[in-house]
Design a protein around this motif. Sequence first.
Motif, PDB file in Angstrom:
ATOM      1  N   LEU A 171       0.864  -1.181   0.000  1.00 28.94           N
ATOM      2  CA  LEU A 171       0.000   0.000   0.000  1.00 28.94           C
ATOM      3  C   LEU A 171       0.899   1.228   0.000  1.00 28.94           C
ATOM      4  O   LEU A 171       1.737   1.399   0.888  1.00 28.94           O
ATOM      5  CB  LEU A 171      -0.909   0.000   1.233  1.00 28.94           C
ATOM      6  N   HIS A 172       0.732   2.074  -1.000  1.00 26.57           N
ATOM      7  CA  HIS A 172       1.500   3.312  -1.108  1.00 26.57           C
ATOM      8  C   HIS A 172       0.604   4.456  -0.636  1.00 26.57           C
ATOM      9  O   HIS A 172      -0.452   4.693  -1.228  1.00 26.57           O
ATOM     10  CB  HIS A 172       1.936   3.547  -2.560  1.00 26.57           C
ATOM     11  N   ILE A 173       1.024   5.132   0.422  1.00 32.82           N
ATOM     12  CA  ILE A 173       0.229   6.204   1.028  1.00 32.82           C
ATOM     13  C   ILE A 173       0.904   7.536   0.718  1.00 32.82           C
ATOM     14  O   ILE A 173       2.057   7.764   1.088  1.00 32.82           O
ATOM     15  CB  ILE A 173       0.105   5.997   2.545  1.00 32.82           C
ATOM     16  N   GLN A 216       3.169  20.441  -4.695  1.00 36.32           N
ATOM     17  CA  GLN A 216       4.384  20.748  -3.941  1.00 36.32           C
ATOM     18  C   GLN A 216       5.367  19.583  -3.891  1.00 36.32           C
ATOM     19  O   GLN A 216       6.477  19.731  -3.392  1.00 36.32           O
ATOM     20  CB  GLN A 216       4.020  21.146  -2.509  1.00 36.32           C
ATOM     21  N   SER A 217       4.966  18.428  -4.350  1.00 40.15           N
ATOM     22  CA  SER A 217       5.798  17.237  -4.266  1.00 40.15           C
ATOM     23  C   SER A 217       5.722  16.456  -5.572  1.00 40.15           C
ATOM     24  O   SER A 217       4.681  16.425  -6.222  1.00 40.15           O
ATOM     25  CB  SER A 217       5.298  16.352  -3.113  1.00 40.15           C
ATOM     26  N   ARG A 218       6.805  15.792  -5.913  1.00 42.33           N
ATOM     27  CA  ARG A 218       6.833  14.961  -7.114  1.00 42.33           C
ATOM     28  C   ARG A 218       6.748  13.478  -6.747  1.00 42.33           C
ATOM     29  O   ARG A 218       7.113  12.606  -7.526  1.00 42.33           O
ATOM     30  CB  ARG A 218       8.101  15.243  -7.913  1.00 42.33           C
ATOM     31  N   ALA A 219       6.245  13.190  -5.555  1.00 43.64           N
ATOM     32  CA  ALA A 219       6.194  11.814  -5.057  1.00 43.64           C
ATOM     33  C   ALA A 219       5.407  10.893  -5.996  1.00 43.64           C
ATOM     34  O   ALA A 219       5.814   9.756  -6.225  1.00 43.64           O
ATOM     35  CB  ALA A 219       5.608  11.779  -3.654  1.00 43.64           C
ATOM     36  N   LEU A 220       4.287  11.363  -6.531  1.00 38.41           N
ATOM     37  CA  LEU A 220       3.500  10.516  -7.435  1.00 38.41           C
ATOM     38  C   LEU A 220       4.320  10.102  -8.651  1.00 38.41           C
ATOM     39  O   LEU A 220       4.334   8.932  -9.023  1.00 38.41           O
ATOM     40  CB  LEU A 220       2.220  11.227  -7.874  1.00 38.41           C
ATOM     41  N   ILE A 256      -4.113  10.719   1.023  1.00 38.18           N
ATOM     42  CA  ILE A 256      -4.632  11.289   2.264  1.00 38.18           C
ATOM     43  C   ILE A 256      -4.077  12.697   2.425  1.00 38.18           C
ATOM     44  O   ILE A 256      -3.202  13.121   1.666  1.00 38.18           O
ATOM     45  CB  ILE A 256      -4.292  10.417   3.502  1.00 38.18           C
ATOM     46  N   GLN A 257      -4.578  13.403   3.424  1.00 36.28           N
ATOM     47  CA  GLN A 257      -4.140  14.764   3.730  1.00 36.28           C
ATOM     48  C   GLN A 257      -4.156  15.601   2.459  1.00 36.28           C
ATOM     49  O   GLN A 257      -5.125  15.569   1.711  1.00 36.28           O
ATOM     50  CB  GLN A 257      -2.787  14.727   4.433  1.00 36.28           C
ATOM     51  N   ASP A 258      -3.104  16.377   2.186  1.00 35.71           N
ATOM     52  CA  ASP A 258      -3.094  17.244   1.002  1.00 35.71           C
ATOM     53  C   ASP A 258      -2.930  16.495  -0.314  1.00 35.71           C
ATOM     54  O   ASP A 258      -3.143  17.060  -1.381  1.00 35.71           O
ATOM     55  CB  ASP A 258      -1.993  18.302   1.130  1.00 35.71           C
ATOM     56  N   ALA A 259      -2.568  15.220  -0.272  1.00 36.58           N
ATOM     57  CA  ALA A 259      -2.441  14.445  -1.516  1.00 36.58           C
ATOM     58  C   ALA A 259      -3.786  14.279  -2.215  1.00 36.58           C
ATOM     59  O   ALA A 259      -3.820  14.024  -3.420  1.00 36.58           O
ATOM     60  CB  ALA A 259      -1.826  13.081  -1.231  1.00 36.58           C
ATOM     61  N   MET A 289       4.103   1.871   2.347  1.00 39.83           N
ATOM     62  CA  MET A 289       5.146   2.856   2.131  1.00 39.83           C
ATOM     63  C   MET A 289       4.500   4.225   2.117  1.00 39.83           C
ATOM     64  O   MET A 289       3.528   4.443   1.388  1.00 39.83           O
ATOM     65  CB  MET A 289       5.889   2.614   0.825  1.00 39.83           C
ATOM     66  N   LYS A 290       5.026   5.133   2.930  1.00 43.38           N
ATOM     67  CA  LYS A 290       4.500   6.493   2.990  1.00 43.38           C
ATOM     68  C   LYS A 290       5.376   7.388   2.123  1.00 43.38           C
ATOM     69  O   LYS A 290       6.596   7.388   2.231  1.00 43.38           O
ATOM     70  CB  LYS A 290       4.514   7.001   4.426  1.00 43.38           C
ATOM     71  N   TRP A 291       4.721   8.129   1.244  1.00 46.12           N
ATOM     72  CA  TRP A 291       5.394   9.062   0.356  1.00 46.12           C
ATOM     73  C   TRP A 291       5.024  10.475   0.770  1.00 46.12           C
ATOM     74  O   TRP A 291       3.857  10.771   0.999  1.00 46.12           O
ATOM     75  CB  TRP A 291       4.958   8.859  -1.086  1.00 46.12           C
ATOM     76  N   ASP A 292       6.020  11.362   0.843  1.00 44.35           N
ATOM     77  CA  ASP A 292       5.743  12.779   1.158  1.00 44.35           C
ATOM     78  C   ASP A 292       5.785  13.621  -0.082  1.00 44.35           C
ATOM     79  O   ASP A 292       6.318  13.294  -1.066  1.00 44.35           O
ATOM     80  CB  ASP A 292       6.759  13.309   2.163  1.00 44.35           C
TER      81      ASP A 292
END
Length: 97
Positions: free
Chosen positions: A2-4, A11-15, A31-34, A94-97
Amino acid sequence: MLHIFTSSPFQSRALEQSLSTIVVDDAVLLIQDAVLAITANFDALTVLRDQGITISVLLPDLHARGLVGRLGVGFEGVDYQGFVSLTEAHETQMKWD
């Protein structure tokens, strides 16, 4: 797995960075701002949906940002119980910021 994702895609290039690690049996949770990713046509989300990856969005975070009516095709809204179910269904996360 699960990728969170938690950070705004503005603001992020995590995706984009995650594309090389997410495989068919994985799932994505915004979740959150994502959750703001559903408001724009992000190529990374299109690629994931085209690969058959389940993309879930935490409904309380959509509500908090006034985006309830914006949940489109290819996204699954989940409440907190759904969040827990996703973590139970996927042994690793895995948590992505």
